[in-house]
Design an enzyme around this catalytic site. Structure first.
Site, PDB file in Angstrom:
ATOM      1  N   HIS A 193      -3.150  13.997  -0.142  1.00  0.00           N
ATOM      2  CA  HIS A 193      -2.973  12.540  -0.141  1.00  0.00           C
ATOM      3  C   HIS A 193      -3.320  12.063  -1.550  1.00  0.00           C
ATOM      4  CE1 HIS A 193      -2.563   8.556   1.137  1.00  0.00           C
ATOM      5  NE2 HIS A 193      -3.365   8.519   2.183  1.00  0.00           N
ATOM      6  N   ARG A 204       5.030   9.453   4.360  1.00  0.00           N
ATOM      7  CA  ARG A 204       3.955  10.182   5.040  1.00  0.00           C
ATOM      8  C   ARG A 204       4.599  11.068   6.090  1.00  0.00           C
ATOM      9  NH1 ARG A 204      -1.653   7.770   7.151  1.00  0.00           N
ATOM     10  NH2 ARG A 204      -1.980   8.033   4.917  1.00  0.00           N
ATOM     11  N   ARG A 226      -3.604   1.214   6.526  1.00  0.00           N
ATOM     12  CA  ARG A 226      -3.977   0.900   5.154  1.00  0.00           C
ATOM     13  C   ARG A 226      -2.956   1.388   4.135  1.00  0.00           C
ATOM     14  NH1 ARG A 226      -7.932   0.741   8.243  1.00  0.00           N
ATOM     15  NH2 ARG A 226      -7.192   2.741   9.001  1.00  0.00           N
ATOM     16  N   THR A 227      -2.550   2.645   4.246  1.00  0.00           N
ATOM     17  CA  THR A 227      -1.665   3.199   3.220  1.00  0.00           C
ATOM     18  C   THR A 227      -0.320   2.492   3.219  1.00  0.00           C
ATOM     19  OG1 THR A 227      -2.744   5.356   3.395  1.00  0.00           O
ATOM     20  CG2 THR A 227      -0.588   5.300   2.347  1.00  0.00           C
ATOM     21  N   LYS A 243      16.664  12.587  16.518  1.00  0.00           N
ATOM     22  CA  LYS A 243      17.945  13.160  16.925  1.00  0.00           C
ATOM     23  C   LYS A 243      18.154  14.553  16.334  1.00  0.00           C
ATOM     24  CE  LYS A 243      19.938   8.491  16.798  1.00  0.00           C
ATOM     25  NZ  LYS A 243      20.969   7.631  16.177  1.00  0.00           N
TER      26      LYS A 243
END
Length: 383
Positions: free
Chosen positions: A208, A180, A129-130, A159
């Protein structure tokens, strides 16, 4: 945006006064018709000289004056990192822009407001969704998207590249970064590194903020007010960044009461309780979901997050399934009340609830598009 990162700043005769330090400021170098309010800056800040302009980053802003959000003005925030950045006035103004975005989305499929802008999405944790709502928001406004869905495994992070180096590289390709991350505080690190706006799309068990914005926007749209409401936060309150951010925003409003309903192992942490108390917000812990549901305007259910338990599957099994919103809960809820959930859900809301008009969680998810359209517009173009 030019601003100053000292303790207090006021604009006097085209000079931005910050304590006893003086920073030259030219209105016409940024925008016309600017009227900057007196502001107080909090937490970490950095400043960087660029030609004749001093560019500074500040993560938390409190607006101390009445301020008219006029079209053409710059947005007050350089980044969106945490819920504490917003005051009631800015929230109301953002929600007004979000309502404009609803009209744009419904009336036009070819809006070019952000044509020529590129948004980079860096997602180190899974998201549907986000990530999609941010990408949809950018494209609905005519912008383009550079995306990496699982940056933890399929970017140079695998890496060993540092987050700071990744941000310095990606900002060279884009105009705004949506990130995120699995670590709390990562968004703040990114914002302090980047010279372009950064939006926190969730940082581990931290915050959030854009979810909280869309949650408050949804409550206002569904209930019709934000002052004087009762909200039940249910589920994983220890690890749920959505409920933490929502609690911070609800503390901006008057006569709010919050009920915490959760298994013992995932109770709301003390820092949120102490913050609410410091702001005069009443809160109460309860083990009785039925009683809380009968009192509340909003029942905000959350998923027990298995990924936050690590190897302690026994604790996850102990917490999961204890509080479920079903027909029995619906039967005690008030007619005007709503059920919300940040999604995804597992079994904490039964599918039989979906058909009830008080089930607002899919409307809530759609509201995320409008809020994120508004934020992209404000961060890139201003009011």
């Amino acid at each position: 945006m030019s601003s100053c990162a000292f303790s207090t700043c006021t604009l006097q005769n085209n000079e931005l006064m910050c304590n006893k330090h003086l920073v030259q400021f030219k209105r016409n170098s940024i925008s016309t018709d600017l009227s900057y309010p007196k502001m107080t800056w909090h937490n970490s800040t950095t400043c960087q000289q660029s030609g004749r302009r001093l560019q500074c980053k500040a993560l938390n802003v409190e607006n101390n004056n009445n301020y008219n959000f006029l079209k053409g003005n710059v947005f007050q925030l350089d980044d969106v990192i945490e819920a504490q950045q917003f005051d009631r006035q800015i929230l109301s103004a953002i929600f007004e822009v979000a309502r404009e975005m609803e009209t744009i989305e419904k009336m036009s499929r070819g809006n070019q407001l952000l044509k020529g802008y590129l948004m980079a999405t860096l997602f180190y944790e899974p998201s549907t969704r986000t990530r999609l709502s941010f990408e949809s928001a950018m494209k609905r406004l005519g912008g383009e998207v550079l995306t990496t869905e699982n940056a933890r495994e399929f970017s140079s992070a695998a890496k060993g590249e540092t987050l700071e180096d990744t941000i310095r590289t990606v900002e060279g390709y884009s105009d705004i970064i949506v990130m995120r991350h699995f670590e709390s505080g990562a968004a703040r690190r990114a914002a302090m590194t980047a010279n372009i706006p950064v939006i926190n799309a969730g940082d581990g068990p931290g915050q959030h903020p854009t979810q909280a914005l869309l949650d408050v926007y949804t409550i206002e749209r569904e209930i019709g007010k934000l002052d004087g409401i009762k909200v039940g936060l249910v589920g994983d309150l220890a690890n749920g960044r959505t409920v933490r951010s929502l609690a911070y925003l609800l503390a901006k409003y008057n006569d709010v009461k919050i009920y915490f309903v959760s298994p013992e192992v995932v109770k709301m942490k003390d820092d949120i309780k102490e913050y609410l108390t410091s702001k005069g917000i009443k809160w109460e812990e309860s083990a009785d979901l039925m009683e809380v549901a009968s009192k509340c305007d909003v029942v905000y259910q959350t998923r027990i997050q298995k990924e936050r338990f690590g190897e302690r599957i026994d604790l996850y099994d102990e917490a999961r399934g204890k509080y479920i919103v079903n027909r029995d809960v619906l039967s005690v809820m008030q007619e005007h009340a709503v059920i919300m959930h940040p999604l995804p859900r597992l079994d904490e809301i039964t599918v039989e609830v979906d058909g009830d008009p008080r089930a607002a969680y899919f409307r809530q998810a759609k509201n995320g598009l409008f809020i994120r359209m508004a934020l992209l517009k404000l961060l890139l173009l201003g009011w």
